[in-house]
Motif scaffolding. Structure first.
Motif, short mmCIF file in Angstrom:
data_model
loop_
_atom_site.label_atom_id
_atom_site.label_comp_id
_atom_site.label_asym_id
_atom_site.label_seq_id
_atom_site.Cartn_x
_atom_site.Cartn_y
_atom_site.Cartn_z
N CYS A 62 33.52 39.00 46.05
CA CYS A 62 33.72 38.07 46.84
C CYS A 62 33.56 38.05 48.26
CB CYS A 62 35.14 37.16 46.22
SG CYS A 62 36.31 38.01 46.85
N PHE A 108 40.85 38.46 43.03
CA PHE A 108 39.72 38.54 42.17
C PHE A 108 38.70 37.98 42.69
CE2 PHE A 108 42.34 34.73 41.34
CZ PHE A 108 41.18 33.76 41.69
N GLU A 111 31.84 42.25 39.87
CA GLU A 111 32.69 41.29 40.66
C GLU A 111 32.94 41.38 41.94
OE1 GLU A 111 37.35 39.95 39.69
OE2 GLU A 111 36.60 41.51 38.47
N LEU A 139 34.04 36.71 41.52
CA LEU A 139 33.49 36.19 40.64
C LEU A 139 32.20 37.39 39.99
CD1 LEU A 139 32.57 32.78 42.30
CD2 LEU A 139 34.11 33.29 40.61
N LEU A 140 32.16 37.26 38.66
CA LEU A 140 31.24 38.09 38.00
C LEU A 140 29.75 37.55 38.37
CD1 LEU A 140 31.06 40.87 36.46
CD2 LEU A 140 31.08 39.35 34.42
N GLY A 189 40.93 42.78 39.85
CA GLY A 189 40.42 41.55 39.66
C GLY A 189 40.40 41.08 38.12
N ASN A 190 39.51 40.28 37.65
CA ASN A 190 39.45 39.56 36.28
C ASN A 190 38.69 40.35 35.36
OD1 ASN A 190 41.29 37.68 37.20
ND2 ASN A 190 39.94 36.05 37.25
N TYR A 191 37.72 40.95 35.77
CA TYR A 191 36.82 41.64 34.82
C TYR A 191 37.08 43.22 34.79
CZ TYR A 191 34.82 36.97 35.36
OH TYR A 191 34.73 35.79 35.07
#
Length: 306
Positions: A179, A230, A177, A232-233, A290-292
């Motif tokens: 950015c 966060f 993940e 992006l994966l 983050g999101n993951y």
């Protein structure tokens, strides 16, 4: 944050249980704390009997727990068991996965780095070292980092090479993940992020921006919402056909170009090239940001020689 991870064999009963507006509202209320059925009934504006039936459905699939606690007499209190439900839609090929080596690398376990400000290391509870000081990347507790960022430079990791002697690598995959890195955050802030494997350039991804303004699923609450939240994966995959980024062919580099069997480790580097058009930095996320809920994952597949 506690996750419930399901596969396609056991997800159906949970999906049926939450496919109901009243039950979803019960879960929302329980997100704020335990309630008994009377309290839930009042907040939902439903009869006690209807609320009790819906609570029972959620309890049967394990989404909530009902406990007897002392109060004015003994009362039943309902609590939510999970914060998030994840359904794995991939049904793996057992024989294929048997010859797969999977290793997750914490973002703080780098072996080389060149970081130019703005830069920093962030742990689960606080900064590691000083913000915007490249010397912080050499602190002894850098291994605890859950987020690292820099405006320009690179960071390199070395994964152990566990391919059995005599076997032949057929595919290698890295996912992370990440950015761009802007002051605070900036949604429109492109950055050309390149991946090198065993010193071989396997392709560049242009991150569209540095994402913030809404909290990442795993980002700690102490980390200000005005900061990066966060990424992006992204997944790079190199096999005999070439190199693919999220399934799209981006390079003719194949796995044979990486000389995996000739090296005792597998080197992975994220960085910004000196001639990059968009020098917008990197944020790289660990499991607690983050999101993951993952760090840097390598999947290496091989074939046994016949």
């Amino acid at each position: 944050m506690k996750n419930l991870t399901l596969n396609m064999d056991n997800a159906l009963s949970v999906c049926k249980a939450i496919a109901n507006e009243h039950r979803m509202n019960i879960l929302k209320i329980l997100s704020h704390g335990p309630h008994n059925v009377n309290e839930l009934s009042e907040k939902l504006g439903l009869p006690f009997s209807t609320t009790a039936v819906n609570v029972k459905k959620l309890e049967e699939v394990g989404l909530i727990t009902t406990e007897l606690v002392p109060g004015r007499g003994t009362q039943k209190i309902n609590s939510k068991n999970f914060d998030r439900i994840v359904i794995d839609l991939f049904e793996g090929d057992i024989e294929f996965e048997k010859n797969t080596i999977s290793i997750e690398m914490p973002v703080g376990e780098f072996i080389d780095v060149h970081a130019e400000p703005s830069c920093g290391l962030v742990g689960e509870h606080d900064y590691i070292g000083m913000q915007d000081d490249p010397r912080s990347f050499y602190e002894t507790d850098r291994h605890q980092a859950q987020l690292l960022f820099f405006k320009n430079g690179y960071v390199e990791y070395r994964f152990p090479n566990r391919v059995p002697y005599g076997a032949r690598p057929s595919e290698i995959e890295f996912s992370a993940e990440l950015c761009s890195e802007a002051p605070y955050f900036k949604l429109d802030w492109p950055s050309d992020i390149t991946l090198w494997v065993n010193q071989t350039d396997v392709g560049t991804w242009t991150s569209p921006g540095d994402f913030g303004g809404e909290r990442g699923f795993n980002t700690p609450k102490w980390w200000g919402i005005h900061n990066t939240q966060f990424g992006l994966l992204k997944t790079w995959k190199i096999n005999r056909e070439g190199t693919f980024l999220d399934g799209v062919n981006i390079s003719d580099i194949t796995i044979s170009d990486l000389a995996i069997t000739e090296n005792p480790y597998i080197s992975l580097r994220f960085g910004i090239k000196e001639d990059a058009v968009n020098v917008g930095g990197i944020n790289l996320f660990g499991k607690e940001f983050g999101n993951y809920r993952q760090a840097i994952v390598m999947n290496l597949r091989y074939e046994n020689q016949k």
